[in-house]
Structure formats: C-alpha cells, structure tokens
Design an enzyme around this catalytic site. Structure first.
Site, PDB file in Angstrom:
ATOM      1  N   ASN A   1     -13.142  -0.630   6.267  1.00  0.00           N
ATOM      2  CA  ASN A   1     -13.780   0.677   6.081  1.00  0.00           C
ATOM      3  C   ASN A   1     -14.782   0.892   5.528  1.00  0.00           C
ATOM      4  OD1 ASN A   1     -10.615   0.218   5.034  1.00  0.00           O
ATOM      5  ND2 ASN A   1     -11.887   2.518   4.207  1.00  0.00           N
ATOM      6  N   ASP A   2     -15.070   1.868   4.784  1.00  0.00           N
ATOM      7  CA  ASP A   2     -16.430   2.643   3.868  1.00  0.00           C
ATOM      8  C   ASP A   2     -17.145   1.472   3.720  1.00  0.00           C
ATOM      9  OD1 ASP A   2     -13.984   4.283   3.778  1.00  0.00           O
ATOM     10  OD2 ASP A   2     -14.002   4.303   1.558  1.00  0.00           O
TER      11      ASP A   2
ATOM     12  N   GLN B   1     -15.304  -1.499   1.571  1.00  0.00           N
ATOM     13  CA  GLN B   1     -13.920  -1.667   2.035  1.00  0.00           C
ATOM     14  C   GLN B   1     -12.818  -2.677   3.052  1.00  0.00           C
ATOM     15  OE1 GLN B   1     -11.191  -0.511   0.191  1.00  0.00           O
ATOM     16  NE2 GLN B   1     -12.564  -0.704  -0.777  1.00  0.00           N
TER      17      GLN B   1
ATOM     18  N   SER C   1     -13.183   2.303  -2.911  1.00  0.00           N
ATOM     19  CA  SER C   1     -14.338   2.418  -2.641  1.00  0.00           C
ATOM     20  C   SER C   1     -15.186   3.043  -4.033  1.00  0.00           C
ATOM     21  CB  SER C   1     -14.433   3.825  -1.988  1.00  0.00           C
ATOM     22  OG  SER C   1     -14.087   3.108  -0.433  1.00  0.00           O
TER      23      SER C   1
END
Ligand code: FRU
Length: 513
Positions: free
Chosen positions: A57-58, A74, A118
């Site tokens: 993800n991020d 992530q 994050s």
C-alpha cells in the site's frame, strides 16, 4: 562496574535486536521469493512500481539518498492481502529505471509488533538517512476491534538498505485510537514533523512537532482540524510549499460521498493555505481531491535535488482487496511519479515527470483524423502497456462523449476514458470492466479549443491526465483474457482529432532485476 555491565548488556541487547531484525527480513524475503514463483503476470504492471510479490500500500520514505531515489512502501510480504506490515524498498538512479531492494524494515520490537506503518525519510548533515514511521500494535493483540496503540519511531541507515537503531521517539500524550504517519522536513535549523491524529472529540487533526536533534521531539500545535465533523482521522498528512503558499494533503477518514467527490473507500485531498514556522496554518481553499479515480490514496511527496515537488500515490484498495489481483500472489502498485504545480486559482496540477517520456519505446502516429458519428475505430488490436496522447479539437467535435475504449477484450468488457461534453467532465468509466469493482469516476475539466488527454494503460491500471494534469484519474483495471484492443468511439456526433499517438511503453525495471 555496574555501569560497565549495563553498558555491555545494552550493547548485547542492541546486537540481539539487530540480528532479530536481520532474521525477520531474511524470513520475509524468502516469503516473497516463494510467493513470486506462483505469481500470475496477467495484471502485474510493467511501468508502475509494484512488489515482486505480496501486498503493497502506501509509498513511504520518499527521498534522494546515496545518489539514488529511494522509495519504500507498506508491504506485507507473505500474501497478496494486507497483513503484518514491513517497509518494502525499490531504488532508482533516475526515477524511471528501478531496482528491487531487500525489505528495509520489519516489525522487530514490542512497539511495532503489529506493523511498521507509514512514514517518511530525511537525510541529516552527516549523510545518514533517518526513517520516521509509526510503530503499530492492536490494543487487543489481534485486530482493530479495540483500537490501536501507536507511537512514532525512528531508524537510521548509512546505505538506505540496512536500517539500525530502531527507537521510539514520540508516544501519544493520552490513549489515542489513531496517531500515525509522521512526515518530516527541515527549515533553517529546525526539524518539523506532522502526523495524523484523532482528537479526544473524535475529530481528524494534523499535529505538528519540532526538534533540533532529530531524536527529541516536542509537541508544537494542532496544525489543522478537518471542518467536517464526520472526519475522525487524517491519514498520511503531507505539508509542502509551492510558490508562496503551502499545500496540506491528507486522507480524511469518515468523509461521506457527495456528488462526484469522496466516492472511494478511501479518498485523498488537499487544502492550500498560508503557513510559516511558529504560525498557524490558515487554509485559503476548500478541500479538493488530488486525483479523481477509483484507486488513489496515501500520496507522499518529496523535493527532488533539482527542486521539483514529486508525488507518488498508491493505486490500490483496502475496500476491494480480494480476489483481484491478490489471488495472483501480489496486490497494489504506485502511480507514475507526478510533478506538482500550483495554479493561480490555488488548484494543483499533477503531471507525469518529464522523464516518463523516456519510457516510450515505439510510437504509432495516427495524425489528424475524423471519427464519424456513432462509430468505433479499432486503433490497436492487441496492445500491451501503452501511453495514448490525443489532442481533440473541441470547436469541431460534436460527439456527446469523446472516448477511448482500453483493455477491450473479446468478450466486450473494457474501460472507457474520455470527455463527456454533457457534464463537461473527463471520465474513467469502469461500468463494463472485466473483473472487480465497477463505477464511473469523473473530474472537472475546462474544454477550451483543444482538449489534451494522456492515457497510460498498464497491465492492471489506467491513468488519465487531462490538459497537462489539470484533472487526473487513476484506477485499477483487470481485463479478461485475450487480446486487449484500443478503440476510439463517438456517440451521437463526430470527433475531430488534431493528433493521436500511441506509444509502446517499456519496463521500469533495471535489466539486472
Ligand atoms: C493508509 C494507512 C496508514 C497506515 C498504513 C498501514 O493507507 O492506513 O495510515 O500507516 O496505511 O499500512
């Protein structure tokens, strides 16, 4: 004697922690290798950053360090669905050819046992990279039902690859359900950090901290509170100057969909305002989406050595995870790197950085053409990853929708992108997509005499930039099997095209990778 003994003990403890970290990383790496053996590549991107295997993800820790651009992210290395988070890592000499690096950070301490969440990364005066991230724990030790325990942590690195000295640097003042995503920058002699927090009244806030030595941080102020009382948390805040203004970007959790806005499971937007060290942030604009597509979240920016403000966002979703493409052994990718500019009306323009043009490996120039009314013309029978550049003559086009069907497969499924003259908006329509979440997203767009569209079609995504990045839409797209054609299509009127080019786009991965 006792002091010496405790120093030795502390030293031993640090060495043990570091070898624990190395072991965890080695285990995670073999997890990724195992998973990658059964990776299905039908939707795995060619020119967007994605994990070799596992979940992403991020974007985290965007920085230029050791002569290379560093992008962390992530990462759950053991499956294509979200899970225990690590920091994955890729690096690049030029922002367009990338190299897969080993996993950078793993949950090795009590304070980050349920995830290395994050954060950001900055380089100090001694050329050491400091990664700031959130150490995450589920309060009940199992899941998010009883909220989380979150602290800010720091780790340092001399090469951007191996990190050490993990430590907690900020704990929340009271029990807080959300307290995460530190973004750090320096002005003068002071280091600044913002993070997202949920106030005791359950309001989404951005908190500001300061430090002179990068390790000891003091709470300074609540920089921003979202005016929407439904918003309970602002994830991944980022604050940066453009011209004489400051842009605050964040992911408001709890925002209700209104009209064309905030229709996704998670939405990222910005406000523009005035800020100076020691002063409060005073917004001058309402909230605007950064990107109007189905899948854009948790963007992060950094300043490149030549002074550009560059952003990567995450093209993925926590809301519609399975089965696409998790069953293929991976999930999640980043957008193209985008350069941000602030317009006079205080809206953001985001367009692919100039280097992206170097990814073009062959070009088919269709020149100028007229698409008669109610006609579809096949431009490419079986397109791989491409960029489509089209300039439409608005003064001569009468079609209600002016669009391109991409990822069109023999069963008729496709994604339709273009300009809707009835609403005056540029759209990315997944209503007839082959697999996964549907819906149509659209963005405001001034028509002018010419309308320029750049459409990037990778194996599992579509990005649309209208009028040099005035409006942007990014969405995942998972076509069905068979050749993937591209068509141009008119509806109840004709289309006058001034120029149309389709570029084949090459891979971003370094040949050694
Ligand atoms: C945003 C986010 C962050 C958090 C991370 C966990 O997508 O929820 O707030 O740090 O993802 O993976």
């Amino acid at each position: 004697m006792r002091a010496l003994q405790s120093a030795l003990d502390a030293d031993g403890l640090i060495r043990k922690m570091e070898s624990d970290l190395e072991n965890l990383i080695a285990e995670a790496e073999s997890g990724v290798a195992e998973l990658s053996k059964r990776r299905d590549d039908r939707w795995h991107p060619t020119f967007h950053i994605a994990p070799v295997a596992g979940w992403m993800n991020d974007p985290n820790g965007l920085s230029f360090f050791n002569g290379r651009y560093q992008v962390y992210f992530q990462h759950h290395p053991l499956s294509g669905t979200p899970g225990l988070m690590y920091w994955g890592h890729v690096s690049s000499p030029d922002l367009i050819t990338w190299f897969h690096e080993p996993i950078a950070l793993a949950p090795s301490m009590e304070e980050d046992r349920d995830g290395v969440f994050s954060g950001s990364a900055v380089v100090d005066a001694n050329n050491v990279l400091h990664a700031y991230y959130t150490g995450h724990r589920w309060r009940n030790g199992i899941d998010g039902k009883d909220d989380s325990l979150e602290v800010q942590m720091m780790a340092t690195s001399h090469d951007g690859v191996r990190f050490e000295d993990k430590q907690v640097i900020i704990s929340p003042p009271t029990d807080m359900p959300h307290f995460r995503d530190p973004k750090v920058w320096k002005m003068g002699d002071i280091w600044y950090m913002i993070l997202g927090a949920s106030s005791d009244k359950n309001r989404g806030e951005v908190w500001l901290y300061t430090s002179t030595n990068m390790t000891d941080w003091e709470f300074h102020s609540v920089l921003f509170r979202d005016p929407d009382p439904n918003v309970f948390m602002l994830e991944c805040p980022d604050l940066f100057p453009l011209g004489d203004k400051w842009v605050l970007v964040y992911g408001p959790m709890g925002k209700t969909p209104t009209g064309y806005q905030s229709r996704n499971g998670h939405n990222a937007g910005y406000v523009v305002g005035n800020w100076a060290p020691g002063k409060t942030f005073s917004p001058l604009t309402p909230y605007h989406p950064v990107d109007w597509g189905h899948n854009f979240y948790a963007p992060q920016t950094f300043e490149s050595p030549d002074g550009r403000r560059i952003m990567f966002g995450w093209m993925g979703s926590f809301t519609y995870v399975a089965p696409y493409p998790s069953e293929d052994g991976w999930n999640g990718q980043l957008t193209l790197p985008r350069e941000l500019r602030l317009n006079e009306d205080m809206t953001l323009t985001s367009s692919p950085i100039g280097e992206v043009n170097q990814l073009r490996v062959a070009t088919h120039d269709f020149g100028a053409l007229i698409v008669p009314e109610n006609t579809s013309i096949v431009l490419v029978e079986d397109a791989g990853p491409v960029e489509i550049e089209v300039v439409i003559d608005s003064t001569r086009s009468t079609s209600e929708r002016i669009g391109l069907l991409v990822h069109k497969t023999p069963d008729g499924s496709h994604v339709f992108v273009g300009y809707d003259d009835l609403s005056g908006r540029v759209f990315l329509d997944r209503r007839l997509t082959g697999n996964g979440d549907r819906g149509c997203r659209s963005a405001p767009c001034s028509r002018g005499e010419q309308l320029e569209l750049r459409i990037f079609v990778d194996n599992g995504s579509v990005e649309v930039y209208a009028n040099g990045g005035q409006s942007v839409l990014s969405s995942m797209s998972f076509p069905t099997s068979g050749p993937r054609s591209i068509e141009i299509s008119s509806e109840s009127g004709e289309i006058a095209i001034d120029s149309l080019k389709i570029h084949r786009v090459g891979t971003i991965w370094e040949p050694t990778n």
